[in-house]
Design a protein around this motif. Structure first.
Motif, PDB file in Angstrom:
ATOM      1  N   SER A 159     -16.690  16.143  36.324  1.00 50.42           N
ATOM      2  CA  SER A 159     -16.141  16.131  37.683  1.00 50.42           C
ATOM      3  C   SER A 159     -15.622  17.518  38.028  1.00 50.42           C
ATOM      4  O   SER A 159     -14.775  18.069  37.317  1.00 50.42           O
ATOM      5  CB  SER A 159     -15.006  15.104  37.782  1.00 50.42           C
ATOM      6  OG  SER A 159     -14.427  15.124  39.070  1.00 50.42           O
ATOM      7  N   GLN A 160     -16.138  18.082  39.107  1.00 47.95           N
ATOM      8  CA  GLN A 160     -15.693  19.409  39.559  1.00 47.95           C
ATOM      9  C   GLN A 160     -14.671  19.248  40.673  1.00 47.95           C
ATOM     10  O   GLN A 160     -14.949  18.637  41.698  1.00 47.95           O
ATOM     11  CB  GLN A 160     -16.881  20.243  40.048  1.00 47.95           C
ATOM     12  CG  GLN A 160     -16.497  21.664  40.439  1.00 47.95           C
ATOM     13  CD  GLN A 160     -17.700  22.504  40.829  1.00 47.95           C
ATOM     14  OE1 GLN A 160     -18.839  22.050  40.794  1.00 47.95           O
ATOM     15  NE2 GLN A 160     -17.462  23.743  41.214  1.00 47.95           N
ATOM     16  N   SER A 161     -13.488  19.805  40.451  1.00 50.22           N
ATOM     17  CA  SER A 161     -12.389  19.640  41.408  1.00 50.22           C
ATOM     18  C   SER A 161     -12.277  20.797  42.386  1.00 50.22           C
ATOM     19  O   SER A 161     -11.763  20.627  43.487  1.00 50.22           O
ATOM     20  CB  SER A 161     -11.062  19.486  40.645  1.00 50.22           C
ATOM     21  OG  SER A 161     -11.125  18.417  39.725  1.00 50.22           O
ATOM     22  N   ILE A 162     -12.716  21.979  41.990  1.00 48.85           N
ATOM     23  CA  ILE A 162     -12.610  23.169  42.837  1.00 48.85           C
ATOM     24  C   ILE A 162     -13.991  23.802  42.978  1.00 48.85           C
ATOM     25  O   ILE A 162     -14.686  24.006  41.986  1.00 48.85           O
ATOM     26  CB  ILE A 162     -11.623  24.185  42.241  1.00 48.85           C
ATOM     27  CG1 ILE A 162     -10.192  23.645  42.318  1.00 48.85           C
ATOM     28  CG2 ILE A 162     -11.714  25.526  42.964  1.00 48.85           C
ATOM     29  CD1 ILE A 162      -9.160  24.603  41.750  1.00 48.85           C
ATOM     30  N   SER A 163     -14.384  24.103  44.200  1.00 51.61           N
ATOM     31  CA  SER A 163     -15.701  24.688  44.441  1.00 51.61           C
ATOM     32  C   SER A 163     -15.631  26.152  44.866  1.00 51.61           C
ATOM     33  O   SER A 163     -16.664  26.784  45.066  1.00 51.61           O
ATOM     34  CB  SER A 163     -16.440  23.890  45.521  1.00 51.61           C
ATOM     35  OG  SER A 163     -15.702  23.900  46.733  1.00 51.61           O
ATOM     36  N   GLU A 164     -14.414  26.697  44.982  1.00 49.60           N
ATOM     37  CA  GLU A 164     -14.268  28.095  45.371  1.00 49.60           C
ATOM     38  C   GLU A 164     -12.895  28.613  44.970  1.00 49.60           C
ATOM     39  O   GLU A 164     -11.955  27.853  44.776  1.00 49.60           O
ATOM     40  CB  GLU A 164     -14.470  28.261  46.881  1.00 49.60           C
ATOM     41  CG  GLU A 164     -13.512  27.452  47.724  1.00 49.60           C
ATOM     42  CD  GLU A 164     -13.834  27.474  49.206  1.00 49.60           C
ATOM     43  OE1 GLU A 164     -15.022  27.682  49.541  1.00 49.60           O
ATOM     44  OE2 GLU A 164     -12.920  27.297  50.024  1.00 49.60           O
ATOM     45  N   LEU A 165     -12.811  29.937  44.830  1.00 51.38           N
ATOM     46  CA  LEU A 165     -11.553  30.603  44.510  1.00 51.38           C
ATOM     47  C   LEU A 165     -11.217  31.601  45.599  1.00 51.38           C
ATOM     48  O   LEU A 165     -12.110  32.256  46.158  1.00 51.38           O
ATOM     49  CB  LEU A 165     -11.641  31.347  43.171  1.00 51.38           C
ATOM     50  CG  LEU A 165     -11.827  30.542  41.888  1.00 51.38           C
ATOM     51  CD1 LEU A 165     -11.820  31.481  40.688  1.00 51.38           C
ATOM     52  CD2 LEU A 165     -10.757  29.480  41.737  1.00 51.38           C
ATOM     53  N   GLU A 166      -9.936  31.722  45.904  1.00 52.54           N
ATOM     54  CA  GLU A 166      -9.458  32.736  46.824  1.00 52.54           C
ATOM     55  C   GLU A 166      -8.979  33.927  45.992  1.00 52.54           C
ATOM     56  O   GLU A 166      -8.138  33.776  45.110  1.00 52.54           O
ATOM     57  CB  GLU A 166      -8.319  32.200  47.690  1.00 52.54           C
ATOM     58  CG  GLU A 166      -8.733  31.148  48.704  1.00 52.54           C
ATOM     59  CD  GLU A 166      -9.597  31.719  49.822  1.00 52.54           C
ATOM     60  OE1 GLU A 166      -9.453  32.938  50.121  1.00 52.54           O
ATOM     61  OE2 GLU A 166     -10.410  30.968  50.375  1.00 52.54           O
ATOM     62  N   VAL A 167      -9.521  35.105  46.273  1.00 52.05           N
ATOM     63  CA  VAL A 167      -9.147  36.300  45.519  1.00 52.05           C
ATOM     64  C   VAL A 167      -8.922  37.466  46.466  1.00 52.05           C
ATOM     65  O   VAL A 167      -9.338  37.435  47.635  1.00 52.05           O
ATOM     66  CB  VAL A 167     -10.240  36.681  44.491  1.00 52.05           C
ATOM     67  CG1 VAL A 167     -10.476  35.549  43.507  1.00 52.05           C
ATOM     68  CG2 VAL A 167     -11.543  37.047  45.198  1.00 52.05           C
ATOM     69  N   GLY A 225     -12.732  39.224  36.248  1.00 50.06           N
ATOM     70  CA  GLY A 225     -13.319  40.556  36.295  1.00 50.06           C
ATOM     71  C   GLY A 225     -12.285  41.594  36.691  1.00 50.06           C
ATOM     72  O   GLY A 225     -11.210  41.271  37.214  1.00 50.06           O
ATOM     73  N   ASP A 226     -12.589  42.839  36.445  1.00 45.85           N
ATOM     74  CA  ASP A 226     -11.658  43.931  36.732  1.00 45.85           C
ATOM     75  C   ASP A 226     -11.435  44.096  38.232  1.00 45.85           C
ATOM     76  O   ASP A 226     -12.360  43.970  39.030  1.00 45.85           O
ATOM     77  CB  ASP A 226     -12.197  45.248  36.155  1.00 45.85           C
ATOM     78  CG  ASP A 226     -12.295  45.217  34.635  1.00 45.85           C
ATOM     79  OD1 ASP A 226     -11.543  44.435  34.025  1.00 45.85           O
ATOM     80  OD2 ASP A 226     -13.121  45.971  34.086  1.00 45.85           O
ATOM     81  N   GLY A 227     -10.203  44.381  38.583  1.00 47.19           N
ATOM     82  CA  GLY A 227      -9.873  44.665  39.983  1.00 47.19           C
ATOM     83  C   GLY A 227      -9.780  43.454  40.871  1.00 47.19           C
ATOM     84  O   GLY A 227      -9.666  43.589  42.092  1.00 47.19           O
ATOM     85  N   VAL A 228      -9.821  42.247  40.290  1.00 52.02           N
ATOM     86  CA  VAL A 228      -9.770  41.015  41.082  1.00 52.02           C
ATOM     87  C   VAL A 228      -8.399  40.363  40.914  1.00 52.02           C
ATOM     88  O   VAL A 228      -7.972  40.070  39.797  1.00 52.02           O
ATOM     89  CB  VAL A 228     -10.862  40.019  40.658  1.00 52.02           C
ATOM     90  CG1 VAL A 228     -10.796  38.763  41.524  1.00 52.02           C
ATOM     91  CG2 VAL A 228     -12.239  40.661  40.748  1.00 52.02           C
ATOM     92  N   GLU A 229      -7.709  40.149  42.024  1.00 47.90           N
ATOM     93  CA  GLU A 229      -6.412  39.477  42.001  1.00 47.90           C
ATOM     94  C   GLU A 229      -6.592  38.035  42.460  1.00 47.90           C
ATOM     95  O   GLU A 229      -7.122  37.779  43.543  1.00 47.90           O
ATOM     96  CB  GLU A 229      -5.414  40.185  42.919  1.00 47.90           C
ATOM     97  CG  GLU A 229      -4.046  39.493  42.990  1.00 47.90           C
ATOM     98  CD  GLU A 229      -3.137  40.101  44.040  1.00 47.90           C
ATOM     99  OE1 GLU A 229      -2.052  39.526  44.264  1.00 47.90           O
ATOM    100  OE2 GLU A 229      -3.510  41.112  44.651  1.00 47.90           O
ATOM    101  N   LEU A 230      -6.143  37.106  41.624  1.00 44.72           N
ATOM    102  CA  LEU A 230      -6.292  35.686  41.934  1.00 44.72           C
ATOM    103  C   LEU A 230      -5.228  35.236  42.928  1.00 44.72           C
ATOM    104  O   LEU A 230      -4.053  35.509  42.768  1.00 44.72           O
ATOM    105  CB  LEU A 230      -6.185  34.863  40.649  1.00 44.72           C
ATOM    106  CG  LEU A 230      -6.286  33.341  40.798  1.00 44.72           C
ATOM    107  CD1 LEU A 230      -7.678  32.947  41.275  1.00 44.72           C
ATOM    108  CD2 LEU A 230      -5.956  32.656  39.476  1.00 44.72           C
ATOM    109  N   LEU A 231      -5.648  34.506  43.957  1.00 44.99           N
ATOM    110  CA  LEU A 231      -4.736  33.945  44.947  1.00 44.99           C
ATOM    111  C   LEU A 231      -4.617  32.422  44.799  1.00 44.99           C
ATOM    112  O   LEU A 231      -3.618  31.837  45.188  1.00 44.99           O
ATOM    113  CB  LEU A 231      -5.207  34.294  46.360  1.00 44.99           C
ATOM    114  CG  LEU A 231      -5.322  35.789  46.680  1.00 44.99           C
ATOM    115  CD1 LEU A 231      -5.826  35.988  48.109  1.00 44.99           C
ATOM    116  CD2 LEU A 231      -3.998  36.501  46.482  1.00 44.99           C
TER     117      LEU A 231
END
Length: 205
Positions: A119-127, A159-165
């Motif tokens: 079961s996939q709960s999240i289909s995208e990330l905000e970064v 990955g480098d330079g990516v900030e997770l929101l």
């Protein structure tokens, strides 16, 4: 990659409909360091470009007034009946500038799980990332998971330079046991017939 655009001189529903019939898509270009501008881009040119650079890929838009913008698709609207782009928002940015982006999340290896439901709960990330350095997507391998296992946002290598929101504690994917199949019991009891009041031969007053 670069596409051409022309300034919109007419707005409104009828003008947009006419533009689409002629093979153009209404678009808005905006950003922190640019004033919002409404343009028309050729549908085929935009669709061909997105196929090459990806949904959140970077490309340039050269407007017929001489301005050129480095952009990516921030949001797009599609038709309800056909999978056609009706309108697109293009976020312009300066070289090296970081912006908020939505990166799709996919899963792989599901076919290698012998038992359990994935079961996939999240289909995208905000970064927050420089668009030119943004990944096309994040793919989560679930082939080694077993029933009861989960993977959270924190398990994804950004990955480098990516900030997770996005909240890193959120579950991305989980494997659960197959649901128990319950046999349905057939109901044989019949509902009682409603009592007939009066007589068919009774005359109305």
């Amino acid at each position: 990659m670069k596409i051409n655009a022309k300034l919109r001189t007419e707005t409104g529903t009828s003008a947009s409909k006419k533009a689409r019939v002629e093979g153009f898509i209404p678009a808005a270009i905006y950003g922190k360091q640019v004033e919002s501008v409404s343009v028309l881009v050729k549908r085929k040119e935009l669709e061909d470009t997105l196929r090459k650079v990806g949904a959140n890929g970077v490309f340039k838009v050269e407007v017929d007034n001489g301005d050129t913008y480095q952009v990516f698709v921030k949001e797009q609207s599609t038709a309800a009946v056909k999978p056609l782009i009706y309108h697109v928002d293009l976020l312009a940015f300066a070289e090296g500038e970081k912006v908020n982006m939505t990166i799709p999340v996919y899963i792989s290896g599901e076919e290698n799980i012998d038992e359990g439901y994935v079961s996939q709960s999240i289909s995208e990330l905000e970064v927050n990332v420089a668009p030119a350095e943004a990944p096309t997507d994040y793919t989560v391998d679930v082939s080694n998971l077993e029933i009861g296992d989960t993977l959270a946002v924190s398990d994804i290598e950004l990955g480098d330079g990516v900030e997770l929101l996005t909240d890193e504690t959120q579950t991305v994917v989980s494997v659960s046991a197959p649901d128990a199949v319950e046999e349905e019991t057939e109901t044989t009891d019949e509902m009682p017939e409603p009592e007939l009041i009066g007589s068919e031969d009774e005359e109305e007053e």
